[in-house]
Write a protein that holds these residues in place. Structure first.
Motif, PDB file in Angstrom:
ATOM      1  N   ASN A   1       0.826  -1.215   0.000  1.00 45.97           N
ATOM      2  CA  ASN A   1       0.000   0.000   0.000  1.00 45.97           C
ATOM      3  C   ASN A   1       0.859   1.264   0.000  1.00 45.97           C
ATOM      4  N   ALA A   2       2.022   1.215  -0.674  1.00 51.86           N
ATOM      5  CA  ALA A   2       2.914   2.372  -0.745  1.00 51.86           C
ATOM      6  C   ALA A   2       2.186   3.562  -1.360  1.00 51.86           C
ATOM      7  N   ILE A   3       2.546   4.774  -0.928  1.00 49.85           N
ATOM      8  CA  ILE A   3       1.858   5.975  -1.396  1.00 49.85           C
ATOM      9  C   ILE A   3       1.996   6.151  -2.908  1.00 49.85           C
ATOM     10  N   THR A   4       3.181   5.815  -3.475  1.00 48.41           N
ATOM     11  CA  THR A   4       3.342   5.947  -4.926  1.00 48.41           C
ATOM     12  C   THR A   4       2.446   4.966  -5.669  1.00 48.41           C
ATOM     13  N   ARG A   5       2.272   3.767  -5.111  1.00 45.73           N
ATOM     14  CA  ARG A   5       1.373   2.788  -5.739  1.00 45.73           C
ATOM     15  C   ARG A   5      -0.073   3.262  -5.678  1.00 45.73           C
ATOM     16  N   GLN A   6      -0.429   3.932  -4.596  1.00 41.20           N
ATOM     17  CA  GLN A   6      -1.796   4.444  -4.486  1.00 41.20           C
ATOM     18  C   GLN A   6      -2.074   5.486  -5.567  1.00 41.20           C
ATOM     19  N   TYR A   7      -1.114   6.381  -5.794  1.00 45.09           N
ATOM     20  CA  TYR A   7      -1.317   7.403  -6.824  1.00 45.09           C
ATOM     21  C   TYR A   7      -1.301   6.794  -8.222  1.00 45.09           C
ATOM     22  N   LYS A   8      -0.453   5.800  -8.435  1.00 49.74           N
ATOM     23  CA  LYS A   8      -0.455   5.123  -9.734  1.00 49.74           C
ATOM     24  C   LYS A   8      -1.811   4.471 -10.002  1.00 49.74           C
ATOM     25  N   LYS A   9      -2.414   3.923  -8.954  1.00 47.95           N
ATOM     26  CA  LYS A   9      -3.733   3.315  -9.100  1.00 47.95           C
ATOM     27  C   LYS A   9      -4.793   4.366  -9.416  1.00 47.95           C
ATOM     28  N   LEU A  10      -4.700   5.511  -8.729  1.00 51.73           N
ATOM     29  CA  LEU A  10      -5.666   6.585  -8.989  1.00 51.73           C
ATOM     30  C   LEU A  10      -5.567   7.081 -10.429  1.00 51.73           C
ATOM     31  N   PHE A  11      -4.344   7.263 -10.925  1.00 55.13           N
ATOM     32  CA  PHE A  11      -4.174   7.715 -12.304  1.00 55.13           C
ATOM     33  C   PHE A  11      -4.571   6.629 -13.296  1.00 55.13           C
ATOM     34  N   GLU A  12      -4.343   5.365 -12.923  1.00 51.12           N
ATOM     35  CA  GLU A  12      -4.703   4.262 -13.806  1.00 51.12           C
ATOM     36  C   GLU A  12      -6.205   4.207 -14.043  1.00 51.12           C
ATOM     37  N   ILE A  13      -6.987   4.581 -13.026  1.00 54.22           N
ATOM     38  CA  ILE A  13      -8.448   4.606 -13.179  1.00 54.22           C
ATOM     39  C   ILE A  13      -8.852   5.598 -14.267  1.00 54.22           C
ATOM     40  N   ASP A  14      -8.075   6.690 -14.399  1.00 51.25           N
ATOM     41  CA  ASP A  14      -8.350   7.682 -15.452  1.00 51.25           C
ATOM     42  C   ASP A  14      -7.666   7.333 -16.766  1.00 51.25           C
ATOM     43  N   GLY A  15      -7.017   6.170 -16.831  1.00 57.90           N
ATOM     44  CA  GLY A  15      -6.349   5.751 -18.061  1.00 57.90           C
ATOM     45  C   GLY A  15      -5.002   6.407 -18.285  1.00 57.90           C
ATOM     46  N   VAL A  16      -4.357   6.865 -17.207  1.00 57.06           N
ATOM     47  CA  VAL A  16      -3.066   7.548 -17.312  1.00 57.06           C
ATOM     48  C   VAL A  16      -2.014   6.737 -16.563  1.00 57.06           C
ATOM     49  N   LYS A  17      -0.867   6.526 -17.203  1.00 54.72           N
ATOM     50  CA  LYS A  17       0.240   5.817 -16.559  1.00 54.72           C
ATOM     51  C   LYS A  17       1.129   6.827 -15.850  1.00 54.72           C
ATOM     52  N   LEU A  18       1.243   6.684 -14.526  1.00 57.72           N
ATOM     53  CA  LEU A  18       2.027   7.607 -13.712  1.00 57.72           C
ATOM     54  C   LEU A  18       3.375   6.983 -13.389  1.00 57.72           C
ATOM     55  N   GLU A  19       4.448   7.783 -13.517  1.00 57.25           N
ATOM     56  CA  GLU A  19       5.790   7.322 -13.188  1.00 57.25           C
ATOM     57  C   GLU A  19       6.500   8.365 -12.329  1.00 57.25           C
ATOM     58  N   PHE A  20       7.290   7.875 -11.372  1.00 56.30           N
ATOM     59  CA  PHE A  20       8.115   8.734 -10.533  1.00 56.30           C
ATOM     60  C   PHE A  20       9.575   8.475 -10.884  1.00 56.30           C
ATOM     61  N   SER A  21      10.325   9.523 -11.202  1.00 54.18           N
ATOM     62  CA  SER A  21      11.750   9.353 -11.485  1.00 54.18           C
ATOM     63  C   SER A  21      12.526   9.128 -10.188  1.00 54.18           C
TER      64      SER A  21
END
Length: 415
Positions: A328-348
């Protein structure tokens, strides 16, 4: 001479088939009437009941997760804190065994071992308790000690701890009496000085005195709706003998008590300054019951919390892992939120390093990571759902701009 009846005959009782009795051919050479079939069924059911009564279901050994299994599960959600995980795993495992034990007839009575966890804010005390709740098959509840007061004063009565436990198991008293209660912020009910109070401390020492009977084990009358504001409600008797209590608190400032006891300030030549500095940085690992007493917990309540463990402050490496590794890492949570909108989120990588540096600077632990990431992602969460894009990358420049925009102290980007 009587005429012999025609038709099938029951092989068991010898009855002929008639209008009232039917004879069924089971297989060649064996015919049974309906009355004999009913008799066999009843005899079988009776034998099964006797067998189940003689051999009760033994949950001990097969359904109880072993300490290593509990710790392995906790590792999926909490980074580091191996020592605290071991203490917690053993306490929970022994709690299960104690409940499932059979009366062996000897004089050995296993007592429960309540546990207290001490550590800075944001190190994972509450997260450990919530992760345990995912695994356990017993009623589990988390309560906050800051809202507790003595009976008759504004706030929640001490018995409300058990009310929430009853609510967690739909008021099944038998299940509740085998549950686990996590009392958070236990340090907030410490008395204001080490001397006995001469004035009434309704949210401090008075609450500690009230907790004694719950921690040790006694029959407590619990109001089903919480509080004693409705005297007409019928009380529920709950035996706390088999309820495991796990307490947690930051105990902010207890390091000074520990340092004073250890006498870390040394004058003279030849002492190891680097070693002493490291020792001062993590004084929590040297916490002892006497330090809790100096902080403001009464001796009686310390004696009812025999297992004392500490959580280590999170360093940069641990914070970096917390950002990405747990389920349940915070970055995974945001990736999931963006994935619902069809957007792939990446953190450098440099963006993650910058977030960690900021969390270390503010000394807020894992909670600081979340607040920083929330600040960084606010504008992106506002704009991205309305913009047609398939991918969004968070880099160090974006993190730095968002932190400056939010009036955080200016942080230079690492080269």
């Amino acid at each position: 001479m009587a005429q012999k009846k025609a038709g099938p005959v029951c092989s068991m009782c010898g009855a002929y088939e008639s209008s009232r009795t039917r004879v069924i051919k089971v297989f060649d050479g064996l015919n049974l009437c309906t009355e004999c079939i009913s008799y066999i069924d009843n005899a079988r059911d009776s034998q099964l009941k006797k067998k189940s009564a003689a051999e009760p279901e033994d949950k001990c050994g097969t359904e109880i997760p072993k300490p290593r299994e509990i710790k392995k599960f906790l590792d999926q959600y909490v980074i580091g804190q191996d020592e605290a995980k071991k203490y917690l795993s053993v306490a929970v495992y022994n709690h299960y065994k104690r409940i499932a034990q059979k009366d062996s007839g000897d004089d050995v009575d296993i007592e429960k071992s309540n546990i207290i966890m001490v550590g800075p804010t944001g190190t994972g005390k509450t997260l450990l308790a919530k992760s345990i709740a995912r695994l356990l098959d017993v009623p589990f509840t988390i309560v906050d000690a800051t809202v507790l007061t003595e009976a008759g004063y504004v706030g929640e009565d001490i018995e409300s701890l058990l009310t929430r436990l009853l609510q967690a198991c739909d008021y099944d008293v038998e299940k509740a009496e085998k549950g686990i209660v996590f009392i958070d912020e236990i340090d907030k009910i410490a008395r204001k000085s080490d001397n006995p109070s001469i004035t009434r401390d309704v949210s401090g020492e008075g609450v500690q005195q009230g907790l004694l009977k719950l921690l040790e084990g006694s029959v407590v009358l619990v109001p089903p709706n919480g509080g004693r504001k409705h005297p007409e409600q019928k009380m529920i008797a709950v035996d706390t003998k088999n309820i495991l209590f796990i307490c947690g608190g930051a105990f902010d400032g207890i390091e000074r008590k520990i340092a004073s006891r250890l006498n870390t300030h040394v004058v003279g030549y030849g002492h190891d300054e680097s070693g002493r500095k490291k020792k001062r940085e993590n004084l929590m690992k040297y916490v002892m019951p006497m330090d809790l007493k100096s902080f403001g917990l009464i001796p009686e309540i310390i004696g009812r919390l025999p297992i004392l463990t500490s959580l280590d402050p999170l360093d940069k490496e641990a914070l970096r892992r917390i950002l990405t590794e747990p389920k349940n890492a915070i970055t995974r949570q945001y990736k999931k939120l963006f994935e619902i909108d069809g957007v792939k989120l990446e953190f450098s990588e440099d963006a993650l390093d910058l977030i960690v540096d900021k969390a270390v600077e503010y000394k807020l632990g894992a909670r600081g990571l979340r607040s920083i990431v929330e600040t960084v992602m606010m504008d992106a969460m506002f704009d991205i759902p309305s913009v047609k894009t398939d991918k969004f990358v968070v880099d160090a420049a974006f993190v730095n701009d968002q932190l400056e925009k939010a009036h955080f102290e200016k942080t230079s980007i690492k080269e």
